[in-house]
Design a protein around this motif. Structure first.
Motif, mmCIF file in Angstrom:
data_model
loop_
_atom_site.group_PDB
_atom_site.id
_atom_site.type_symbol
_atom_site.label_atom_id
_atom_site.label_comp_id
_atom_site.label_asym_id
_atom_site.label_seq_id
_atom_site.Cartn_x
_atom_site.Cartn_y
_atom_site.Cartn_z
ATOM 1 N N ARG A 193 29.290 -6.431 -17.550
ATOM 2 C CA ARG A 193 29.216 -5.478 -18.652
ATOM 3 C C ARG A 193 28.003 -5.806 -19.522
ATOM 4 O O ARG A 193 27.652 -6.977 -19.714
ATOM 5 N N GLN B 147 26.091 -4.653 -23.280
ATOM 6 C CA GLN B 147 25.978 -3.950 -24.555
ATOM 7 C C GLN B 147 24.491 -3.958 -24.936
ATOM 8 O O GLN B 147 23.937 -4.973 -25.341
ATOM 9 N N GLN C 183 27.488 0.543 -25.028
ATOM 10 C CA GLN C 183 27.557 -0.121 -23.723
ATOM 11 C C GLN C 183 26.890 0.742 -22.662
ATOM 12 O O GLN C 183 27.054 1.957 -22.640
ATOM 13 N N VAL C 184 26.120 0.100 -21.776
ATOM 14 C CA VAL C 184 25.430 0.808 -20.705
ATOM 15 C C VAL C 184 26.234 0.665 -19.412
ATOM 16 O O VAL C 184 26.676 -0.431 -19.065
ATOM 17 N N SER C 185 26.403 1.786 -18.737
ATOM 18 C CA SER C 185 27.182 1.759 -17.484
ATOM 19 C C SER C 185 26.474 0.918 -16.429
ATOM 20 O O SER C 185 25.260 0.975 -16.295
ATOM 21 N N PRO C 186 27.227 0.133 -15.659
ATOM 22 C CA PRO C 186 26.606 -0.628 -14.564
ATOM 23 C C PRO C 186 25.866 0.267 -13.580
ATOM 24 O O PRO C 186 24.894 -0.159 -12.958
ATOM 25 N N SER C 187 26.326 1.527 -13.426
ATOM 26 C CA SER C 187 25.643 2.424 -12.506
ATOM 27 C C SER C 187 24.247 2.778 -12.988
ATOM 28 O O SER C 187 23.434 3.291 -12.225
ATOM 29 N N VAL C 188 23.960 2.489 -14.265
ATOM 30 C CA VAL C 188 22.633 2.755 -14.819
ATOM 31 C C VAL C 188 21.751 1.521 -14.738
ATOM 32 O O VAL C 188 20.626 1.567 -14.231
#
Length: 946
Positions: A738, A740, A746-751
């Motif tokens: 994860r 932040q 929070q930034v998505s892991p897919s990004v």
């Protein structure tokens, strides 16, 4: 003893010696089914005993003594031989021995053996006398044995025993049809199942002890036992094998029942003695006088005066090594009150050679039980013993051949060089449906062939080269096609000429299905049945290469559905999937050229690849725009989603091929950026790639800067999602990264994960994740309730392929003190796309330290079965995209079942991720899944909450 009518029962008047001999001879003839006869050459009259008349099918007084009457009974084909023997004895009576057939008045045919010797009558004239022995049963049993042996050798199908094998984990690995019948369980129900699970009643029994003894000591055992759960008697032979055990089991329930009946019959008729004789003897025990029939002369070669010393005449001629056993056995039976005596031994012939005889006798006792005399018969069984030995050897060979063939799953057949079938085993019956009786004599092209030319070419090659291998499709009896892997071998005669062709056919139907399933998983999207990203990239590479070679134009159209997320959030994912399927069909109808490709890129994104456009860039752009306009038109009509009508629109980005572009990723990025420009322009429109869209790339650069800063300041955290067994008890956790973003959400892991991959930051980030997960694993090991948990850590392809990856992992484990046996590295299928040998070497190096491996998101990419079976994997992970609709989408359900079946076949554990409902969990468990992960069991949380 007295008599008034010649009978042997107590009557008035004592028998004289001649009457006694006549009575004894009549009794022995009746017991031994051997008749006597006399021939008077002068009068050409025949005198037959009552037993001879019975053998010939006439009444006791039904023979008139005429030669013609006798000849009329002789089989026409044998009559010339009998006439020749009679002619010889009219001139000078001499010894005679012949076998021929008779046809009784009732029409039945019998085989008889006739023996005779000359003697002088009271008048001094030479006459001929002898015996008649009905040998029909002996001939029939010999013929039956030869027929059975020929049939066994001709068909190689003689084994009716139940046969099955177990591996060293006690799992059934093979059963034949007889085993299914005996065990009363279907083959597919038992294969792969443990013996103790399938038959728990075996545990703690003598049966179970025998199986365990063979497995432990590697020694064969054989035993008979009554198995109560199935209510059967079994004859069991267990042999150790390299793989485990092989067991031959025969249902002997009927045999046991017959033995009991036989025992009762023997008890009921214990006073009845059946004696079959060629040589008749009578021992007067009180006076020690031993009388022999004249058969001793023809069988043993002794003269009439050779036996005059009582029982010593007999005992002295028994082979020394048999004498004590035989003589003591006779006296033991006599003194023990037994009714009969029997023995086999070797007896001395005149001239010094021994023959093997079967001897048996009946005791006649007085009222006090004392033995008066013993009447017996002796039969030369030397030839029978030799035939028995040959029969046993033949049976042993047949059993071996039948055993070997019954172990084979494959269809085994043989044919002449004209393709006419001469042999057809049970495997062929199972595979093709024709029985051996139906198949033998037919040609393979009329029975099995779909393409006669293919079969003829295979036969021509095997005749030229001696062997042929290949895959071919054949026809079953029911008309269905079956693909087989066929191996043809030429068999030559002793002189080297082609004699026959042996064919071994293996059913590869399931293998073909598995290959097709894996192919579909690898190259096609399971939801829309369109080419997936992998196949799209392959076709893109080819199209770009063609453009660079011959100058043809091309274009990539990147399509994104507008407001698709809103549809999923309002109507549900099932409606979203329906929309994607209908969109796929409409796109296909608007792109009809076979050279073009309609593919699903992922999510709600589709990509259209247009090839062979104009070489002029402006014309190519116009052609691409025309197709894009057609695609927009495909969305004017509403989509019917069950009871809902739904309107949607696409945003289409177009990128033309450019000879100067670096790679296909560059082309896809251009189309993607053009699609975002279409969305920014108000959606439901078309935009071509514009260099001004570089601003979008600038935003990615800012994201990369923040990513690097967070790596330096340790701005990342790990969350953990539990993995459970079928009971819902936790067995492990997956570590999930994860981030932040500083000053943001929070930034998505897919990004950020794809960005980290592209920039190489994934190497540093991956090492931090592995170390943080190992330290958490050490913390859990100090608490009893979490000490057993395993830790799953995702590893990217770029991280895995770095040269020092093995050393890096081992250093982290050594530094943190984590138990490598509780660490499971999750790899994606992209690792299988290139450099497979290095991948296998790296996995084996880590495997030696105890680290496990799971294949993540299995089924979404491309997994070759040839590679899968070589990879030292421990677990397959069913992707959540299949789990989500496993209850509503037959394709997803079929894929899930295929993966579970593949895992079982390869000996791998399978875990399903994304399990959100109890119904999903129950469906997966029903089909063999034993491990789960998803919101049903818990969301990813920090270590303190876990």
């Amino acid at each position: 003893m007295t008599t008034d009518n010649g009978s042997a029962s107590g009557q008035r008047g004592a028998l004289n010696r001649q009457q006694l001999l006549a009575w004894q001879l009549a009794e022995v003839q009746a017991l031994g089914h051997v008749g006597t006869w006399e021939f008077h050459p002068a009068s050409e009259k025949l005198v037959w005993s009552d037993e001879t008349c019975r053998i010939m099918g006439l009444g006791k007084s039904g023979f008139d003594g005429r030669i013609e009457t006798y000849l009329a009974l002789v089989h026409p084909d044998d009559r010339a031989t009998v006439l020749a023997a009679l002619r010889e004895n009219r001139q000078q009576p001499r010894g005679i021995e012949l076998e021929h057939r008779i046809v009784r008045p009732d029409g039945t045919a019998r085989h008889v053996r006739v023996q005779g010797v000359p003697y002088r009558g009271e008048s001094g004239k030479l006459m001929l006398a002898g015996t008649v022995h009905d040998i029909t049963e002996l001939r029939q049993s010999t013929a039956a044995l030869q027929a059975m042996s020929h049939k066994l050798l001709g068909t190689l199908e003689a084994m009716s025993d139940a046969f099955y094998t177990l591996d060293k984990q006690w799992r059934f690995t093979y059963l034949n049809h007889a085993a299914e019948r005996l065990l009363r369980r279907a083959r597919q129900e038992l294969l792969g199942k443990g013996l103790w699970d399938a038959y728990p009643d075996l545990v703690g029994t003598d049966f179970g002890a025998q199986y365990k003894f063979v497995m432990a000591h590697r020694q064969p055992v054989a035993f008979e036992e009554y198995y109560a759960p199935l209510r059967v008697w079994k004859d069991v032979r267990i042999f150790p094998t390299e793989e485990g055990l092989a067991a031959y089991t025969t249902d002997i329930t009927e045999s046991k029942r017959l033995q009991e009946i036989e025992r009762e019959l023997t008890e009921r008729f214990r006073m009845v003695a059946r004696v079959t004789s060629d040589i008749i003897w009578d021992w007067d025990v009180p006076n020690d006088r031993l009388w022999w029939s004249e058969g001793t002369q023809t069988v043993f070669g002794y003269g009439a005066d050779a036996f005059n010393d009582g029982i010593h005449d007999w005992t002295s001629r028994i082979a020394p090594e048999d004498r004590e056993r035989v003589v003591s056995g006779l006296y033991a039976a006599m003194n023990g009150g037994q009714d009969t005596w029997r023995a086999e031994y070797r007896f001395l012939r005149q001239g010094g050679s021994y023959i093997t005889v079967r001897d048996q006798g009946i005791f006649r006792r007085d009222a006090e039980g004392a033995t008066l005399n013993v009447i017996g018969s002796m039969l030369d069984i030397t030839a029978d013993r030799q035939a028995e030995a040959e029969r046993r050897a033949a049976e042993a060979r047949n059993r071996l051949l039948a055993s070997l063939l019954d172990k084979a799953h494959d269809a085994i057949s043989a044919s002449g060089t004209d393709m006419r079938i001469t042999y057809w085993n049970q495997g062929a019956e199972r595979l093709f449906g024709w029985t051996a009786a139906e198949a033998i004599g037919k040609t393979k092209d009329e029975l099995l062939t779909l393409d006669k030319e293919d079969l003829e070419q295979a036969f021509q090659q095997v005749l030229r080269k001696g062997e042929w291998r290949g895959e071919i499709t054949k026809r079953r009896k029911d008309g269905r096609e079956v693909p087989v892997e066929s191996h043809l071998t030429l068999v030559r005669s002793d002189d080297g000429q082609p004699q026959s062709v042996l064919a071994i056919d293996t059913d590869i139907t399931q293998r073909k299905r598995d290959e097709q399933a894996i192919l579909n998983l690898a190259f096609f999207d399971p939801l829309t049945r369109l080419p997936n990203r992998r196949l799209l990239l392959d076709r893109l590479r080819h199209a770009v290469a063609v453009t660079k070679r011959d100058g043809h134009g091309g274009a990539v159209l990147f399509i994104d559905l507008d407001n698709f997320k809103t549809l999923n959030d309002t109507l549900g994912h099932d409606k979203g999937d329906q929309l994607l399927q209908q969109v796929a069909r409409r796109l296909e109808t608007r792109v009809p050229r076979a050279s073009d490709t309609v593919a699903r890129h992922g999510g709600d994104e589709f990509v259209i690849l247009l090839e062979y456009l104009s070489t002029d860039p402006e014309d190519a752009a116009a052609q691409a725009e025309l197709v894009a306009e057609k695609l927009l038109g495909a969305f004017k009509e509403p989509f019917q989603l069950d009871a809902h009508q739904h309107y949607t629109s696409p945003s289409i980005g177009v990128a033309l091929f450019d000879r100067d572009m670096k790679d296909i990723d560059e082309l896809l990025k251009r189309a993607d950026l053009a699609m975002y420009q279409a969305k920014a322009a108000g959606r439901n429109t078309i935009r071509f790639f514009d260099l001004h869209m570089q601003t979008v790339i600038n935003a990615r650069v800012e994201l990369e800067t923040d990513l690097r800063r967070s790596l330096q300041t340790h701005g990342f955290t790990l969350h953990y999602q539990r993995q459970t067994d079928g009971n819902g008890d936790p067995v492990g956790a997956e570590a999930l990264l994860r981030w932040q973003r500083p000053g943001s959400q929070q930034v998505s892991p897919s990004v950020f994960i794809p960005l980290a991959e592209e920039t190489g930051l994934i190497l540093q980030l991956g090492e931090w994740v592995l170390e943080a997960a190992c330290r958490q694993l050490v913390c859990w090991s100090r608490r009893p309730e979490t000490a057993h948990l395993t830790m799953a850590v995702n590893v990217s392809a770029r991280q895995f392929r770095q040269p020092g990856f093995v050393d890096q992992v081992l250093r982290v484990i050594a530094r943190t003190g984590a138990d490598p046996r509780q660490i499971k590295l999750e790899l994606t299928e992209s690792l299988l796309l290139a450099n497979i040998e290095n991948t296998i070497d790296t996995m084996h190096a880590l495997k030696e330290s105890g680290i496990g491996f799971a294949l993540d998101d299995f089924g979404t990419g491309y997994s070759s079965l040839a590679y899968l079976k070589r990879l030292p994997l421990d677990q397959l992970k069913i992707d959540q995209s299949f789990v989500r609709d496993v209850l509503t989408d037959p394709n997803d359900a079929a894929i899930a079942r295929t993966i579970l079946g593949l895992g079982q076949s390869l000996g791998l554990d399978v875990i399903a991720e994304g399990v959100e409902t109890a119904d999903q969990r129950n469906f997966l468990a029903q089909h063999g899944c034993r491990a789960f992960q998803g919101y049903l069991f818990g969301r990813p949380v920090a270590a303190e909450q876990f």
